[in-house]
Write a protein that holds these residues in place. Structure first.
Motif, PDB file in Angstrom:
ATOM      1  N   ARG A  39      -5.676   8.187   6.004  1.00 43.74           N
ATOM      2  CA  ARG A  39      -4.422   7.062   6.393  1.00 43.74           C
ATOM      3  C   ARG A  39      -5.183   5.794   6.466  1.00 43.74           C
ATOM      4  O   ARG A  39      -4.570   4.961   5.873  1.00 43.74           O
ATOM      5  N   GLU A  40      -6.519   5.449   6.788  1.00 43.24           N
ATOM      6  CA  GLU A  40      -7.175   4.618   6.656  1.00 43.24           C
ATOM      7  C   GLU A  40      -7.413   4.078   5.241  1.00 43.24           C
ATOM      8  O   GLU A  40      -7.490   2.638   5.163  1.00 43.24           O
ATOM      9  N   MET A  41      -7.825   4.684   4.332  1.00 42.62           N
ATOM     10  CA  MET A  41      -8.257   4.123   3.089  1.00 42.62           C
ATOM     11  C   MET A  41      -7.197   4.477   2.077  1.00 42.62           C
ATOM     12  O   MET A  41      -7.512   3.932   0.832  1.00 42.62           O
ATOM     13  N   ALA A  42      -6.230   5.134   2.098  1.00 39.97           N
ATOM     14  CA  ALA A  42      -5.091   5.292   1.066  1.00 39.97           C
ATOM     15  C   ALA A  42      -4.741   4.173   0.218  1.00 39.97           C
ATOM     16  O   ALA A  42      -4.738   4.148  -0.881  1.00 39.97           O
ATOM     17  N   ALA A  43      -4.303   3.290   1.202  1.00 41.69           N
ATOM     18  CA  ALA A  43      -3.694   1.807   0.451  1.00 41.69           C
ATOM     19  C   ALA A  43      -4.821   1.252  -0.347  1.00 41.69           C
ATOM     20  O   ALA A  43      -4.523   0.811  -1.616  1.00 41.69           O
ATOM     21  N   GLU A  44      -5.858   1.183   0.328  1.00 40.16           N
ATOM     22  CA  GLU A  44      -6.900   0.491  -0.557  1.00 40.16           C
ATOM     23  C   GLU A  44      -7.658   1.216  -1.787  1.00 40.16           C
ATOM     24  O   GLU A  44      -7.415   0.610  -2.788  1.00 40.16           O
ATOM     25  N   LEU A  45      -7.727   2.652  -1.950  1.00 38.55           N
ATOM     26  CA  LEU A  45      -7.862   3.274  -2.985  1.00 38.55           C
ATOM     27  C   LEU A  45      -6.985   3.389  -4.154  1.00 38.55           C
ATOM     28  O   LEU A  45      -7.027   3.021  -5.253  1.00 38.55           O
ATOM     29  N   THR A  46      -5.626   3.435  -3.647  1.00 32.35           N
ATOM     30  CA  THR A  46      -4.444   3.456  -4.601  1.00 32.35           C
ATOM     31  C   THR A  46      -4.195   2.121  -5.138  1.00 32.35           C
ATOM     32  O   THR A  46      -3.277   1.997  -6.170  1.00 32.35           O
ATOM     33  N   ALA A  47      -4.532   0.992  -4.531  1.00 29.50           N
ATOM     34  CA  ALA A  47      -3.779  -0.229  -4.775  1.00 29.50           C
ATOM     35  C   ALA A  47      -4.389  -0.737  -6.051  1.00 29.50           C
ATOM     36  O   ALA A  47      -3.794  -1.444  -6.885  1.00 29.50           O
ATOM     37  N   ALA A  48      -5.723  -0.534  -6.516  1.00 23.95           N
ATOM     38  CA  ALA A  48      -6.499  -1.107  -7.542  1.00 23.95           C
ATOM     39  C   ALA A  48      -5.703  -0.291  -8.972  1.00 23.95           C
ATOM     40  O   ALA A  48      -5.733  -0.985  -9.795  1.00 23.95           O
ATOM     41  N   ASN A  49      -5.624   1.094  -8.625  1.00 21.56           N
ATOM     42  CA  ASN A  49      -5.059   1.676  -9.806  1.00 21.56           C
ATOM     43  C   ASN A  49      -4.152   2.697  -9.192  1.00 21.56           C
ATOM     44  O   ASN A  49      -4.710   3.932  -8.769  1.00 21.56           O
TER      45      ASN A  49
END
Length: 73
Positions: A39-49
């Motif tokens: 939940r904490e990292m999903a947006a960050e990882l998927t934002a770039a690609n």
């Protein structure tokens, strides 16, 4: 007694290995913690690609796989 679990992330091409790990009383508790990490990292990882598919790999202290969780925004 608490055990150490490690949360690696991979996307089929790249892999980021967790060298620190977390302590948990059971596999179930480690998987609950893994879901919090997702939940904490999903947006960050998927934002770039957004087309890349990332997976969080949970392994125990011996290196054995205990869970594979998809990382979705």
């Amino acid at each position: 007694m608490a055990e150490r679990f490690y949360f690696d992330i991979e996307n089929g091409e790249a892999s980021i290995r967790d060298e620190e790990g977390v302590e948990a009383a059971s596999v179930e508790q480690a998987l609950d913690e893994a879901r919090s990490v997702i939940r904490e990292m999903a947006a960050e990882l998927t934002a770039a690609n957004p087309d890349e598919t990332w997976t969080l790999i949970v392994r125990d202290a011996s290196g054995s796989l205990v869970g594979r969780l998809p990382i979705r925004p």
